[in-house]
Design a protein around this motif. Structure first.
Motif, PDB file in Angstrom:
ATOM      1  N   MET A   1      34.897  23.655 -15.987  1.00  3.44           N
ATOM      2  CA  MET A   1      35.616  23.740 -17.555  1.00  3.44           C
ATOM      3  C   MET A   1      35.924  21.604 -17.257  1.00  3.44           C
ATOM      4  SD  MET A   1      35.540  26.509 -18.963  1.00  3.44           S
ATOM      5  CE  MET A   1      36.199  25.982 -20.489  1.00  3.44           C
ATOM      6  N   LEU A   2      37.690  21.844 -16.166  1.00  7.11           N
ATOM      7  CA  LEU A   2      38.465  21.168 -15.852  1.00  7.11           C
ATOM      8  C   LEU A   2      37.726  20.074 -15.392  1.00  7.11           C
ATOM      9  CD1 LEU A   2      41.327  23.351 -14.889  1.00  7.11           C
ATOM     10  CD2 LEU A   2      40.745  21.595 -16.861  1.00  7.11           C
ATOM     11  N   ALA A   3      37.363  19.811 -14.416  1.00  3.89           N
ATOM     12  CA  ALA A   3      36.280  18.681 -13.362  1.00  3.89           C
ATOM     13  C   ALA A   3      35.591  18.157 -14.457  1.00  3.89           C
ATOM     14  CB  ALA A   3      35.846  19.832 -12.791  1.00  3.89           C
ATOM     15  N   ALA A   4      34.495  18.762 -15.247  1.00  4.38           N
ATOM     16  CA  ALA A   4      33.644  17.562 -16.293  1.00  4.38           C
ATOM     17  C   ALA A   4      34.637  17.185 -16.969  1.00  4.38           C
ATOM     18  CB  ALA A   4      32.803  19.401 -16.678  1.00  4.38           C
ATOM     19  N   HIS A   5      35.834  17.944 -18.368  1.00  4.82           N
ATOM     20  CA  HIS A   5      36.195  16.515 -18.773  1.00  4.82           C
ATOM     21  C   HIS A   5      37.025  16.117 -17.879  1.00  4.82           C
ATOM     22  CE1 HIS A   5      39.073  16.504 -22.470  1.00  4.82           C
ATOM     23  NE2 HIS A   5      39.452  16.063 -21.567  1.00  4.82           N
ATOM     24  N   ILE A   6      37.414  16.066 -16.747  1.00  4.82           N
ATOM     25  CA  ILE A   6      38.110  15.138 -16.327  1.00  4.82           C
ATOM     26  C   ILE A   6      37.442  13.843 -15.732  1.00  4.82           C
ATOM     27  CG2 ILE A   6      39.880  14.181 -13.951  1.00  4.82           C
ATOM     28  CD1 ILE A   6      41.140  17.660 -14.681  1.00  4.82           C
ATOM     29  N   TYR A   7      36.190  14.440 -14.986  1.00  7.55           N
ATOM     30  CA  TYR A   7      35.568  13.275 -13.841  1.00  7.55           C
ATOM     31  C   TYR A   7      33.769  13.198 -14.556  1.00  7.55           C
ATOM     32  CZ  TYR A   7      39.535  14.369 -10.368  1.00  7.55           C
ATOM     33  OH  TYR A   7      40.557  14.027  -9.962  1.00  7.55           O
ATOM     34  N   GLY A   8      33.650  13.842 -15.923  1.00  4.18           N
ATOM     35  CA  GLY A   8      31.973  13.576 -16.173  1.00  4.18           C
ATOM     36  C   GLY A   8      31.899  14.865 -15.093  1.00  4.18           C
ATOM     37  N   GLY A   9      30.543  14.559 -16.502  1.00  6.54           N
ATOM     38  CA  GLY A   9      28.864  16.102 -16.191  1.00  6.54           C
ATOM     39  C   GLY A   9      28.934  17.268 -17.155  1.00  6.54           C
ATOM     40  N   GLU A  10      29.136  17.919 -16.182  1.00  4.65           N
ATOM     41  CA  GLU A  10      28.452  19.537 -16.890  1.00  4.65           C
ATOM     42  C   GLU A  10      28.630  20.372 -16.668  1.00  4.65           C
ATOM     43  OE1 GLU A  10      25.072  21.741 -19.997  1.00  4.65           O
ATOM     44  OE2 GLU A  10      24.724  20.485 -18.282  1.00  4.65           O
ATOM     45  N   ALA A  11      30.318  21.930 -17.253  1.00  3.03           N
ATOM     46  CA  ALA A  11      30.789  22.600 -16.180  1.00  3.03           C
ATOM     47  C   ALA A  11      29.202  23.704 -15.900  1.00  3.03           C
ATOM     48  CB  ALA A  11      31.535  23.137 -16.908  1.00  3.03           C
ATOM     49  N   THR A  12      29.127  24.246 -15.182  1.00  2.00           N
ATOM     50  CA  THR A  12      27.963  25.336 -14.698  1.00  2.00           C
ATOM     51  C   THR A  12      28.745  26.628 -14.528  1.00  2.00           C
ATOM     52  OG1 THR A  12      26.845  24.535 -12.879  1.00  2.00           O
ATOM     53  CG2 THR A  12      25.980  24.151 -15.051  1.00  2.00           C
ATOM     54  N   VAL A  13      28.017  27.767 -15.040  1.00  2.00           N
ATOM     55  CA  VAL A  13      28.409  28.601 -13.961  1.00  2.00           C
ATOM     56  C   VAL A  13      27.154  29.254 -12.627  1.00  2.00           C
ATOM     57  CG1 VAL A  13      30.552  29.622 -14.220  1.00  2.00           C
ATOM     58  CG2 VAL A  13      28.635  29.931 -15.745  1.00  2.00           C
ATOM     59  N   PRO A  14      27.141  29.644 -11.578  1.00  2.00           N
ATOM     60  CA  PRO A  14      25.906  30.390 -11.100  1.00  2.00           C
ATOM     61  C   PRO A  14      25.167  31.511 -11.759  1.00  2.00           C
ATOM     62  CG  PRO A  14      27.840  30.865  -9.512  1.00  2.00           C
ATOM     63  CD  PRO A  14      27.950  30.096 -10.110  1.00  2.00           C
ATOM     64  N   GLU A  15      25.842  32.491 -11.930  1.00  5.54           N
ATOM     65  CA  GLU A  15      26.317  33.715 -12.526  1.00  5.54           C
ATOM     66  C   GLU A  15      27.255  34.368 -13.946  1.00  5.54           C
ATOM     67  OE1 GLU A  15      25.479  36.374  -8.287  1.00  5.54           O
ATOM     68  OE2 GLU A  15      27.172  35.741  -8.909  1.00  5.54           O
ATOM     69  N   ARG A  16      27.122  35.254 -14.683  1.00  4.10           N
ATOM     70  CA  ARG A  16      27.389  35.551 -15.934  1.00  4.10           C
ATOM     71  C   ARG A  16      29.237  36.055 -15.554  1.00  4.10           C
ATOM     72  NH1 ARG A  16      25.646  41.292 -19.519  1.00  4.10           N
ATOM     73  NH2 ARG A  16      28.096  40.781 -21.128  1.00  4.10           N
ATOM     74  N   ILE A  17      29.476  35.813 -16.551  1.00  2.00           N
ATOM     75  CA  ILE A  17      30.950  35.515 -16.185  1.00  2.00           C
ATOM     76  C   ILE A  17      31.848  36.667 -16.409  1.00  2.00           C
ATOM     77  CG2 ILE A  17      31.788  33.271 -16.796  1.00  2.00           C
ATOM     78  CD1 ILE A  17      32.470  34.014 -19.526  1.00  2.00           C
ATOM     79  N   ASN A  18      32.630  37.194 -15.826  1.00  2.00           N
ATOM     80  CA  ASN A  18      33.200  38.411 -16.079  1.00  2.00           C
ATOM     81  C   ASN A  18      34.305  39.397 -17.508  1.00  2.00           C
ATOM     82  OD1 ASN A  18      36.287  38.067 -15.868  1.00  2.00           O
ATOM     83  ND2 ASN A  18      35.911  37.976 -13.208  1.00  2.00           N
ATOM     84  N   PRO A  19      34.897  40.266 -17.143  1.00  2.00           N
ATOM     85  CA  PRO A  19      35.243  40.803 -18.338  1.00  2.00           C
ATOM     86  C   PRO A  19      36.772  39.618 -18.898  1.00  2.00           C
ATOM     87  CG  PRO A  19      34.141  42.327 -17.853  1.00  2.00           C
ATOM     88  CD  PRO A  19      34.105  41.851 -16.612  1.00  2.00           C
ATOM     89  N   GLU A  20      37.494  39.867 -17.574  1.00  2.00           N
ATOM     90  CA  GLU A  20      38.833  38.789 -18.281  1.00  2.00           C
ATOM     91  C   GLU A  20      38.388  36.592 -18.544  1.00  2.00           C
ATOM     92  OE1 GLU A  20      42.193  38.135 -15.707  1.00  2.00           O
ATOM     93  OE2 GLU A  20      40.740  36.305 -14.708  1.00  2.00           O
ATOM     94  N   SER A  21      37.365  37.135 -17.511  1.00  2.00           N
ATOM     95  CA  SER A  21      36.906  35.603 -18.231  1.00  2.00           C
ATOM     96  C   SER A  21      36.911  35.542 -19.559  1.00  2.00           C
ATOM     97  CB  SER A  21      35.589  35.081 -16.604  1.00  2.00           C
ATOM     98  OG  SER A  21      35.821  35.057 -16.125  1.00  2.00           O
ATOM     99  N   GLU A  22      35.704  36.283 -20.140  1.00  2.00           N
ATOM    100  CA  GLU A  22      35.888  36.708 -21.512  1.00  2.00           C
ATOM    101  C   GLU A  22      36.621  36.237 -22.471  1.00  2.00           C
ATOM    102  OE1 GLU A  22      32.784  39.927 -21.337  1.00  2.00           O
ATOM    103  OE2 GLU A  22      31.014  38.761 -21.083  1.00  2.00           O
ATOM    104  N   PHE A  23      36.959  36.971 -21.814  1.00  2.00           N
ATOM    105  CA  PHE A  23      39.011  37.531 -22.586  1.00  2.00           C
ATOM    106  C   PHE A  23      39.746  35.684 -23.160  1.00  2.00           C
ATOM    107  CE2 PHE A  23      43.106  37.583 -22.573  1.00  2.00           C
ATOM    108  CZ  PHE A  23      43.764  38.647 -24.137  1.00  2.00           C
ATOM    109  N   VAL A  24      39.544  35.159 -21.653  1.00  2.00           N
ATOM    110  CA  VAL A  24      40.395  34.254 -21.859  1.00  2.00           C
ATOM    111  C   VAL A  24      39.073  32.691 -22.472  1.00  2.00           C
ATOM    112  CG1 VAL A  24      41.270  32.440 -20.320  1.00  2.00           C
ATOM    113  CG2 VAL A  24      41.127  34.838 -19.871  1.00  2.00           C
ATOM    114  N   LEU A  25      38.601  33.125 -22.621  1.00  2.00           N
ATOM    115  CA  LEU A  25      37.457  31.807 -23.377  1.00  2.00           C
ATOM    116  C   LEU A  25      37.879  32.185 -24.882  1.00  2.00           C
ATOM    117  CD1 LEU A  25      34.767  31.035 -21.258  1.00  2.00           C
ATOM    118  CD2 LEU A  25      37.267  30.113 -20.680  1.00  2.00           C
ATOM    119  N   SER A  26      37.323  33.509 -25.059  1.00  2.00           N
ATOM    120  CA  SER A  26      37.568  33.736 -26.377  1.00  2.00           C
ATOM    121  C   SER A  26      38.710  33.596 -27.215  1.00  2.00           C
ATOM    122  CB  SER A  26      37.117  36.103 -26.144  1.00  2.00           C
ATOM    123  OG  SER A  26      37.295  36.052 -28.125  1.00  2.00           O
TER     124      SER A  26
END
Length: 338
Positions: free
Chosen positions: A51-76
């Protein structure tokens, strides 16, 4: 406070005939069809770094698989939108964050399409191999998010509140709230800067909430727990898997040891691994409880941690919390010595 990289490997050509990606001057880049992605079994640092790289350099942020519970908590918690889950990476430019190993690369990524790597891991084992010049920024800091926060500051890019909050979460996750052996002063400095941007007054409280969110794994199967924070490596020509569960309630997983061992044996066979290890990392008491799949793995652990008299089915390592700095290198040295 002006910070300089500990290690910066930036392979960039700025000549008029060059098409190399430029990490220092983003305006020079063609970001059409550019996507950023991290390693398989994405953790919070890999998710947020994309997400940071896409904001700084352009392009789109992706993940290759589903994110884990900690990441879900942080983004929420941060009111931030998660990256898109992508399984097909054909016909795009690729920027990698938080890893450089082929063994952790999404299977549909063509290495010829990689234009940049921003990472905080050693270049060992089986790194990417490309015919083209790739822009690289690799530093021995506690998280890839710290490197990207530094790049944003140097480029005079102010991160929005939600992204600053998520970046703080990524740093806290990878450094285990600054308790990991990988933590640097850069991580602490940028955590404070990001907390100020995000309006977070109590960094420790945020980190503790994250640990709680990732600790309760009682609702998940043993096979899911094994691969939730998992990485493949190639050491000495051997395929080695190392999974980690960082938790405040280590006993909850230790009580499920037989389930985990059965899942490990099945996973090792199904994926034709030479060695497989799993660490129940106790973030409260700062120790790792290592499990292994079979006798060949036990032989490696005895060499790696000088545990020659080990007879139990769990190896407890006091003060060990980092796969990257402590567990992985010791196992690598042992495998390569055999």
């Amino acid at each position: 406070m002006k910070l300089s990289p500990l290690v910066a490997a930036v392979l960039i050509s700025t000549g008029s005939t060059s098409h190399a990606f430029d990490l220092q001057h983003p305006a020079n880049n063609n970001t059409d069809n550019l996507v950023w992605t991290g390693h398989l079994s994405p953790d919070t640092d890999t998710v947020v770094s994309a997400m940071l790289a896409a904001h700084i350099y352009g392009g789109e942020a992706t993940v290759p698989e589903r994110i884990n519970p900690e990441s879900e908590f942080v983004l929420s918690y941060c009111n931030a939108e998660p990256p898109r889950i992508e399984s097909e990476y054909g016909n795009v430019q690729i920027g990698l964050v938080d890893f450089n190993q082929v063994t952790q690369l999404a299977p549909t990524i063509n290495q010829n399409a990689i234009v940049a790597v921003i990472d905080h891991h050693a270049i060992g084992g089986s790194p990417i191999n490309t015919p083209q010049i790739v822009a690289m920024d690799i530093r021995g800091w506690g998280s890839a998010a710290t490197i990207l926060a530094d790049n944003a500051a140097k480029l005079d890019i102010t991160l929005p509140k939600q992204l600053a909050c998520a970046a703080l979460g990524a740093i806290l996750s990878d450094t285990v709230i600054f308790q990991s052996a990988t933590t640097t002063e850069y991580d602490k400095y940028y955590a404070k800067q990001l907390a100020d941007l995000a309006g977070i007054n109590d960094i420790e409280d945020f980190g503790q909430q994250m640990l709680i969110a990732k600790s309760d794994l009682s609702h998940l199967s043993a096979s899911t727990i094994l691969t939730m924070d998992y990485k493949n490596f190639e050491y000495g020509g051997k395929k080695v898997g190392i999974g980690v569960a960082e938790t405040l309630t280590a006993q909850q997983l230790l009580d499920r040891k037989e389930e985990l061992l059965a899942a490990m044996r099945a996973y090792k066979k199904a994926n034709q691994l030479d060695h497989l290890f799993f660490s129940i990392t106790d973030t409260k008491d700062k120790k790792a409880n290592l499990l292994w799949a079979d006798s060949s793995d036990l032989k490696v652990l005895k060499i790696a941690f000088d545990a020659t008299d080990l007879e139990k089915d769990t190896l407890t390592l006091e003060g060990v919390t980092s796969r990257k700095r402590q567990i992985g290198p010791a196992i690598q040295n042992a495998v390569e010595s055999l």
